[in-house]
Design a protein around this motif. Structure first.
Motif, PDB file in Angstrom:
ATOM      1  N   ALA A  84     -34.790 -30.894 -26.690  1.00 46.24           N
ATOM      2  CA  ALA A  84     -34.221 -31.578 -26.912  1.00 46.24           C
ATOM      3  C   ALA A  84     -35.513 -33.186 -26.819  1.00 46.24           C
ATOM      4  O   ALA A  84     -35.743 -33.717 -27.409  1.00 46.24           O
ATOM      5  CB  ALA A  84     -32.411 -32.105 -27.328  1.00 46.24           C
ATOM      6  N   HIS A  85     -35.644 -33.412 -25.727  1.00 51.89           N
ATOM      7  CA  HIS A  85     -36.256 -34.335 -24.851  1.00 51.89           C
ATOM      8  C   HIS A  85     -37.770 -34.072 -24.964  1.00 51.89           C
ATOM      9  O   HIS A  85     -38.493 -35.476 -25.239  1.00 51.89           O
ATOM     10  CB  HIS A  85     -36.056 -33.880 -23.133  1.00 51.89           C
ATOM     11  N   ALA A  86     -37.676 -32.893 -24.795  1.00 55.33           N
ATOM     12  CA  ALA A  86     -39.814 -31.919 -25.278  1.00 55.33           C
ATOM     13  C   ALA A  86     -39.977 -32.828 -26.682  1.00 55.33           C
ATOM     14  O   ALA A  86     -41.021 -32.880 -27.288  1.00 55.33           O
ATOM     15  CB  ALA A  86     -39.676 -30.907 -24.643  1.00 55.33           C
ATOM     16  N   ALA A  87     -38.993 -32.487 -27.599  1.00 48.37           N
ATOM     17  CA  ALA A  87     -39.176 -32.551 -29.061  1.00 48.37           C
ATOM     18  C   ALA A  87     -39.303 -33.891 -28.822  1.00 48.37           C
ATOM     19  O   ALA A  87     -40.297 -34.295 -30.173  1.00 48.37           O
ATOM     20  CB  ALA A  87     -37.833 -32.038 -29.965  1.00 48.37           C
ATOM     21  N   ALA A  88     -39.219 -35.030 -28.261  1.00 51.03           N
ATOM     22  CA  ALA A  88     -38.540 -36.302 -28.938  1.00 51.03           C
ATOM     23  C   ALA A  88     -40.509 -36.948 -27.877  1.00 51.03           C
ATOM     24  O   ALA A  88     -40.509 -37.992 -28.924  1.00 51.03           O
ATOM     25  CB  ALA A  88     -37.494 -36.991 -28.417  1.00 51.03           C
ATOM     26  N   SER A  89     -40.463 -36.227 -27.046  1.00 53.46           N
ATOM     27  CA  SER A  89     -41.979 -36.557 -26.176  1.00 53.46           C
ATOM     28  C   SER A  89     -42.654 -36.961 -27.146  1.00 53.46           C
ATOM     29  O   SER A  89     -43.753 -36.885 -27.064  1.00 53.46           O
ATOM     30  CB  SER A  89     -41.760 -35.767 -24.523  1.00 53.46           C
ATOM     31  N   VAL A  92     -22.863 -33.162 -28.216  1.00 50.17           N
ATOM     32  CA  VAL A  92     -22.833 -31.783 -27.162  1.00 50.17           C
ATOM     33  C   VAL A  92     -23.866 -30.570 -27.169  1.00 50.17           C
ATOM     34  O   VAL A  92     -23.798 -30.709 -28.980  1.00 50.17           O
ATOM     35  CB  VAL A  92     -21.532 -31.216 -27.254  1.00 50.17           C
ATOM     36  N   VAL A  93     -24.290 -30.111 -26.142  1.00 51.66           N
ATOM     37  CA  VAL A  93     -25.326 -29.003 -26.609  1.00 51.66           C
ATOM     38  C   VAL A  93     -24.628 -27.478 -25.769  1.00 51.66           C
ATOM     39  O   VAL A  93     -23.698 -28.142 -24.853  1.00 51.66           O
ATOM     40  CB  VAL A  93     -26.953 -29.602 -26.078  1.00 51.66           C
ATOM     41  N   TYR A  94     -25.024 -26.424 -26.232  1.00 56.30           N
ATOM     42  CA  TYR A  94     -24.572 -26.128 -25.022  1.00 56.30           C
ATOM     43  C   TYR A  94     -25.069 -24.811 -24.126  1.00 56.30           C
ATOM     44  O   TYR A  94     -24.505 -23.981 -23.604  1.00 56.30           O
ATOM     45  CB  TYR A  94     -24.139 -25.185 -26.313  1.00 56.30           C
ATOM     46  N   SER A  95     -26.504 -25.148 -23.697  1.00 56.15           N
ATOM     47  CA  SER A  95     -27.819 -24.828 -22.617  1.00 56.15           C
ATOM     48  C   SER A  95     -28.835 -26.234 -22.384  1.00 56.15           C
ATOM     49  O   SER A  95     -28.671 -26.893 -22.802  1.00 56.15           O
ATOM     50  CB  SER A  95     -27.565 -23.593 -23.372  1.00 56.15           C
ATOM     51  N   PRO A  96     -28.737 -25.687 -20.984  1.00 61.16           N
ATOM     52  CA  PRO A  96     -29.642 -26.537 -20.586  1.00 61.16           C
ATOM     53  C   PRO A  96     -31.138 -26.454 -21.331  1.00 61.16           C
ATOM     54  O   PRO A  96     -32.002 -27.697 -20.969  1.00 61.16           O
ATOM     55  CB  PRO A  96     -29.673 -26.361 -18.811  1.00 61.16           C
ATOM     56  N   ALA A 146     -36.686 -26.226 -31.818  1.00 57.42           N
ATOM     57  CA  ALA A 146     -36.717 -26.423 -30.281  1.00 57.42           C
ATOM     58  C   ALA A 146     -35.551 -26.697 -29.467  1.00 57.42           C
ATOM     59  O   ALA A 146     -35.286 -26.342 -28.005  1.00 57.42           O
ATOM     60  CB  ALA A 146     -36.612 -27.869 -30.363  1.00 57.42           C
ATOM     61  N   VAL A 147     -33.796 -26.383 -30.195  1.00 55.09           N
ATOM     62  CA  VAL A 147     -32.785 -26.602 -29.685  1.00 55.09           C
ATOM     63  C   VAL A 147     -31.549 -25.643 -30.392  1.00 55.09           C
ATOM     64  O   VAL A 147     -32.482 -25.172 -32.067  1.00 55.09           O
ATOM     65  CB  VAL A 147     -31.785 -27.974 -30.134  1.00 55.09           C
ATOM     66  N   GLY A 148     -30.881 -25.129 -29.876  1.00 46.24           N
ATOM     67  CA  GLY A 148     -30.039 -24.015 -30.675  1.00 46.24           C
ATOM     68  C   GLY A 148     -29.303 -24.600 -31.912  1.00 46.24           C
ATOM     69  O   GLY A 148     -29.163 -24.156 -33.204  1.00 46.24           O
ATOM     70  N   ASP A 149     -28.289 -25.687 -31.864  1.00 48.58           N
ATOM     71  CA  ASP A 149     -27.870 -26.662 -32.747  1.00 48.58           C
ATOM     72  C   ASP A 149     -28.539 -27.650 -32.947  1.00 48.58           C
ATOM     73  O   ASP A 149     -27.816 -28.721 -32.651  1.00 48.58           O
ATOM     74  CB  ASP A 149     -26.322 -25.650 -32.746  1.00 48.58           C
ATOM     75  N   ALA A 150     -29.534 -27.882 -33.665  1.00 45.82           N
ATOM     76  CA  ALA A 150     -30.283 -29.455 -34.035  1.00 45.82           C
ATOM     77  C   ALA A 150     -29.145 -30.078 -34.730  1.00 45.82           C
ATOM     78  O   ALA A 150     -29.078 -31.629 -34.131  1.00 45.82           O
ATOM     79  CB  ALA A 150     -31.446 -29.014 -34.974  1.00 45.82           C
ATOM     80  N   HIS A 151     -28.069 -29.758 -35.950  1.00 45.91           N
ATOM     81  CA  HIS A 151     -27.372 -30.913 -36.182  1.00 45.91           C
ATOM     82  C   HIS A 151     -26.079 -31.307 -34.852  1.00 45.91           C
ATOM     83  O   HIS A 151     -25.410 -32.450 -35.816  1.00 45.91           O
ATOM     84  CB  HIS A 151     -26.506 -30.234 -37.219  1.00 45.91           C
ATOM     85  N   ALA A 181     -36.815 -39.746 -38.857  1.00 46.08           N
ATOM     86  CA  ALA A 181     -37.314 -38.396 -38.773  1.00 46.08           C
ATOM     87  C   ALA A 181     -38.295 -37.739 -38.113  1.00 46.08           C
ATOM     88  O   ALA A 181     -38.253 -36.165 -38.466  1.00 46.08           O
ATOM     89  CB  ALA A 181     -37.790 -38.894 -40.500  1.00 46.08           C
ATOM     90  N   ALA A 182     -38.940 -38.499 -37.783  1.00 46.46           N
ATOM     91  CA  ALA A 182     -39.994 -37.112 -37.220  1.00 46.46           C
ATOM     92  C   ALA A 182     -39.506 -36.838 -35.968  1.00 46.46           C
ATOM     93  O   ALA A 182     -39.601 -34.987 -35.710  1.00 46.46           O
ATOM     94  CB  ALA A 182     -41.325 -37.387 -36.261  1.00 46.46           C
ATOM     95  N   VAL A 183     -38.468 -37.071 -35.482  1.00 51.59           N
ATOM     96  CA  VAL A 183     -37.340 -36.401 -34.267  1.00 51.59           C
ATOM     97  C   VAL A 183     -36.404 -35.432 -34.479  1.00 51.59           C
ATOM     98  O   VAL A 183     -36.108 -34.475 -34.202  1.00 51.59           O
ATOM     99  CB  VAL A 183     -36.772 -37.480 -32.953  1.00 51.59           C
TER     100      VAL A 183
END
Length: 100
Positions: free
Chosen positions: A52-57, A42-46, A21-26, A11-13
């Motif tokens: 996403a990695h930073a949000a999880a960290s 699938v994401v649309y940019s590096p 943190a990302v364009g399309d979190a869903h 839930a926190a992530v």
């Protein structure tokens, strides 16, 4: 890691991803396998992969497996004005300003 802890971590992530943190979190799936957090989708940019990695960290995840895929084609938003212009000038009916 207990089941309740896993639910709170997911839930926190998820909340961190949806906070911008990302364009399309869903489009990103967050799962926990053992003591490892797994990000898939699938994401649309590096920048989305890094976000996403930073949000999880930031949520305190020690082990993150990043299985995000970068889409090869980005589909931009539909431009209704452009579409209307294309549809209003068929090849058999030239615009009024065209010379005859």
């Amino acid at each position: 890691m207990g089941q309740i802890t896993k639910l709170f971590l997911r839930a926190a992530v998820r909340e961190a991803l949806e906070s911008g943190a990302v364009g399309d979190a869903h489009a990103i799936s967050v799962e926990i396998e053992g003591d490892e957090l797994v990000l898939t989708g699938v994401v649309y940019s590096p920048a989305d992969i890094a976000g996403a990695h930073a949000a999880a960290s930031a949520c305190g995840c020690a082990r993150i497996r990043n299985e995000l895929t970068l889409a090869a084609v980005w589909e931009g938003p539909v431009d209704a004005v452009y579409e209307a212009g294309v549809e209003s000038f068929p090849a058999s009916d030239p615009p009024a300003w065209a010379s005859r």
